[in-house]
Enzyme design. Structure first.
Site, short mmCIF file in Angstrom:
data_model
loop_
_atom_site.label_atom_id
_atom_site.label_comp_id
_atom_site.label_asym_id
_atom_site.label_seq_id
_atom_site.Cartn_x
_atom_site.Cartn_y
_atom_site.Cartn_z
N HIS A 21 0.84 -1.20 0.00
CA HIS A 21 0.00 0.00 0.00
C HIS A 21 0.88 1.26 0.00
CE1 HIS A 21 -3.19 -2.57 2.25
NE2 HIS A 21 -3.68 -2.34 1.05
N LYS A 45 -18.12 -5.90 8.09
CA LYS A 45 -16.90 -6.69 8.34
C LYS A 45 -16.38 -6.35 9.72
CE LYS A 45 -14.44 -6.51 4.03
NZ LYS A 45 -13.09 -6.30 3.53
N ARG A 94 -1.65 -5.95 -8.02
CA ARG A 94 -0.44 -6.78 -7.86
C ARG A 94 -0.30 -7.78 -9.01
NH1 ARG A 94 -2.34 -8.19 -1.93
NH2 ARG A 94 -4.23 -8.16 -3.22
N SER A 132 -2.78 -7.70 3.08
CA SER A 132 -3.16 -7.51 4.49
C SER A 132 -3.59 -8.83 5.10
CB SER A 132 -4.31 -6.50 4.59
OG SER A 132 -3.91 -5.25 4.11
O1 PNS Z 1 -8.94 -2.70 0.48
P1 PNS Z 1 -10.23 -3.23 -0.12
O2 PNS Z 1 -11.05 -3.91 0.96
O3 PNS Z 1 -10.00 -4.09 -1.33
O4 PNS Z 1 -11.03 -1.92 -0.59
C1 PNS Z 1 -12.31 -2.05 -1.17
C2 PNS Z 1 -13.02 -0.68 -1.27
C3 PNS Z 1 -12.99 0.05 0.05
C4 PNS Z 1 -12.29 0.18 -2.31
C5 PNS Z 1 -14.47 -0.95 -1.77
O5 PNS Z 1 -15.03 -1.95 -0.97
C6 PNS Z 1 -15.35 0.29 -1.71
O6 PNS Z 1 -15.18 1.20 -2.49
N1 PNS Z 1 -16.31 0.31 -0.75
C7 PNS Z 1 -17.21 1.41 -0.55
C8 PNS Z 1 -18.65 1.05 -0.98
C9 PNS Z 1 -18.79 1.14 -2.48
O7 PNS Z 1 -18.66 2.19 -3.08
N2 PNS Z 1 -19.05 -0.03 -3.12
C10 PNS Z 1 -19.17 -0.14 -4.54
C11 PNS Z 1 -17.79 -0.32 -5.15
S1 PNS Z 1 -17.87 -0.76 -6.84
#
Ligand code: PNS
Length: 169
Positions: A21, A45, A94, A132
């Site tokens: 990150h 979560k 990645r 993570s």
């Molecule tokens: O680190 P992660 O868990 O892969 O991040 C995922 C994240 C936070 C980018 C995604 O879950 C997100 O944007 N969540 C907010 C809700 C949302 O907008 N969902 C639709 C995404 S297409």
């Protein structure tokens, strides 16, 4: 010629922040005037680290990167991006497995709000294998975290380990 100030958002769970990150943060910070590292408030979560801990660790790890701001957000990413006036959403890729997920999210976000571009960045090959999830697993089994996470995150795991040992004593 001056150009309008460009703000990008790097969203994620960051549970916890890894060196992968941080690599993406450094690269994105060199491309935009402001990079907001935005920590998702994971409503359903159960993250290992609290929102406060996750944001504090990122602040410590990015200290000295002047373009970087650390915030948290709830709800749809595109709504948050609009409120922040972001021109881009940054994500790290990645490998091929990440790409499928990122491709789907980028198109969904474009469907929801056509106007904020998704920028996918490659971390260094040295960080391609870090996640993570694996960091949490290694830490839970007492494995070494050198090279995987910034010192602030390693210290947080040490703190948790010490607290557990004291409770058991
Ligand atoms: O680190 P992660 O868990 O892969 O991040 C995922 C994240 C936070 C980018 C995604 O879950 C997100 O944007 N969540 C907010 C809700 C949302 O907008 N969902 C639709 C995404 S297409």
């Amino acid at each position: 010629m001056s150009h309008p100030s460009r703000l990008a958002i790097f969203p994620g769970s960051f549970d916890p922040l890894t060196n992968g990150h941080l690599d993406v943060i450094r690269r994105a910070a060199s491309l935009f005037d402001t990079l907001v590292v935005a920590v998702l408030v994971n409503a359903e979560k159960r993250p290992l680290f609290s929102l406060d801990d996750r944001t504090a660790m990122i602040r410590e790890a990015t200290h000295g990167l002047d373009a970087v701001v650390v915030e948290s957000f709830e709800g749809l990413l595109v709504d948050y991006a609009a409120r922040r006036g972001a021109s881009a959403i940054v994500r790290g890729v990645r490998g091929a497995a990440d790409f499928d997920y990122e491709w789907q999210m980028a198109h969904m976000n474009r469907h929801l709000a056509d106007g904020v571009e998704t920028v996918l960045l490659l971390p260094s090959h040295k960080h391609m294998f870090i996640s993570s999830h694996l960091v949490r697993e290694i830490a839970a089994m007492g494995g070494p975290l050198e090279g995987l996470v910034p010192p602030a995150v390693a210290a947080a795991f040490d703190g948790r380990r010490r607290a557990r040992t004291e409770r058991q004593a």
